[in-house]
Write an enzyme that holds these catalytic residues in place. Sequence first.
Site, short mmCIF file in Angstrom:
data_model
loop_
_atom_site.label_atom_id
_atom_site.label_comp_id
_atom_site.label_asym_id
_atom_site.label_seq_id
_atom_site.Cartn_x
_atom_site.Cartn_y
_atom_site.Cartn_z
N GLU A 1 0.83 -1.21 0.00
CA GLU A 1 0.00 0.00 0.00
C GLU A 1 0.86 1.27 0.00
O GLU A 1 0.37 2.35 0.33
CB GLU A 1 -0.95 0.01 1.20
CG GLU A 1 -1.90 -1.18 1.31
CD GLU A 1 -2.90 -1.31 0.15
OE1 GLU A 1 -2.87 -0.50 -0.77
OE2 GLU A 1 -3.69 -2.27 0.20
N HIS B 1 -2.82 2.29 8.35
CA HIS B 1 -3.92 1.54 7.72
C HIS B 1 -4.17 0.29 8.57
O HIS B 1 -3.25 -0.50 8.79
CB HIS B 1 -3.53 1.15 6.29
CG HIS B 1 -4.42 0.10 5.69
ND1 HIS B 1 -5.80 0.22 5.65
CD2 HIS B 1 -4.14 -1.09 5.10
CE1 HIS B 1 -6.32 -0.85 5.07
NE2 HIS B 1 -5.33 -1.67 4.73
N HIS C 1 -7.08 -2.98 9.74
CA HIS C 1 -8.27 -3.77 9.40
C HIS C 1 -9.19 -3.77 10.62
O HIS C 1 -9.28 -4.75 11.36
CB HIS C 1 -7.85 -5.17 8.97
CG HIS C 1 -7.13 -5.21 7.66
ND1 HIS C 1 -6.69 -6.37 7.07
CD2 HIS C 1 -6.82 -4.21 6.79
CE1 HIS C 1 -6.10 -6.08 5.91
NE2 HIS C 1 -6.17 -4.78 5.72
N GLU D 1 -17.31 12.62 22.47
CA GLU D 1 -16.05 13.25 22.08
C GLU D 1 -15.68 13.02 20.62
O GLU D 1 -14.73 13.62 20.11
CB GLU D 1 -14.92 12.76 23.00
CG GLU D 1 -15.24 13.09 24.44
CD GLU D 1 -14.08 13.69 25.22
OE1 GLU D 1 -12.95 13.37 24.89
OE2 GLU D 1 -14.36 14.44 26.17
N HIS E 1 -12.92 -3.45 3.76
CA HIS E 1 -11.47 -3.68 3.85
C HIS E 1 -10.86 -3.10 5.14
O HIS E 1 -10.26 -3.86 5.92
CB HIS E 1 -10.78 -3.08 2.61
CG HIS E 1 -9.31 -3.32 2.57
ND1 HIS E 1 -8.63 -3.65 1.42
CD2 HIS E 1 -8.36 -3.27 3.54
CE1 HIS E 1 -7.34 -3.82 1.69
NE2 HIS E 1 -7.15 -3.58 2.97
P1 13P Z 1 1.00 -5.43 3.06
O1 13P Z 1 1.35 -6.70 3.79
O2 13P Z 1 1.62 -5.39 1.68
O3 13P Z 1 1.33 -4.22 3.88
O4 13P Z 1 -0.57 -5.44 2.79
C1 13P Z 1 -1.46 -5.60 3.85
C2 13P Z 1 -2.76 -4.90 3.61
O5 13P Z 1 -3.43 -4.55 4.56
C3 13P Z 1 -3.19 -4.62 2.23
O6 13P Z 1 -4.26 -3.71 2.20
ZN ZN Z 2 -5.39 -3.70 4.08
#
Ligand code: 13P
Ligand code: ZN
Length: 268
Positions: free
Chosen positions: A112, A136, A138, A166, A207
């Site tokens: 990413e 980023h 999940h 808040e 995602h």
């Molecule tokens: P990477 O392992 O390449 O960082 O990818 C993980 C991910 O969350 C892809 O969206």
């Molecule tokens: Zn991801």
Amino acid sequence: MMYTPINEFIRITKDAYLKGWHERNGGNLTYRLTKDEVEEIKGIFNAREWVELGITVENLKNEIFLVTGSGKFFRCVELSYEENMGAIEISPCGSKYRILWGLTNGAVPTSELPSHLMNHNVKFSVTNGSHRVILHSHTTNIIALTFVLPLNDTIFTRELWEMATECPVVFPNGVGIVPWMIPGGNEIAFATSELMKKYDVAIWAHHGTFCSGETLDLTFGLMDTVEKAAEILVKVLSMGGKKQTILSHEFKELGDAFKVTLNPECLK
Ligand code: 13P
Ligand code: ZN
């Protein structure tokens, strides 16, 4: 001896893993080092060959980032940091990078990287260089909500704001939503960076979540706040939905009391 920015980076990957946001290799983190931090750690740099980015990031020329590796587990960064993270430098033309440290045994930066760098590039101009972090994750409950709420920035923001008093103070501009797209490419990177002109939080439908911030702690805290609001909303929906909530005029009073300007589109 371990260096301060590397220590802090490792601490955040550990905390984020413990939150349950980073199964297997899920998620990635990038941090733009300050000039002082570069001075502190440059003794460990050993530059490798330049690699094409496939994008040009005008505002990030010569900047140095700490990054997680592609396919690497947040769980493992603390256990073996030189294999699972690294430092990279952006070229003077802004279209290449090279590894300066870490990412041993043939590892490469996160897949990413286009999204992270395009977000950094936008944030560099809209925050006068004050934002240094893109995380980023999940985030379980945010992902769950992208299956039931309309994929609309204003509706998502308002629903999350209502879940904890808040929230509007922590993310007064709200959150932006990217519809489902193939991850890892330039198209989703562009869509995300467009949202980053307006928001510090961009949600990828089905995602995960991208957060931008000034420091590692503030960015982690933003992710934590948004995901906690999502968790409350999942519980509320599971209990049959809202019976009462915070009203628009109350949010306006809150904004006045905390001296923050709330996104007016979410106050209707
Ligand atoms: P990477 O392992 O390449 O960082 O990818 C993980 C991910 O969350 C892809 O969206
Ligand atoms: Zn991801």
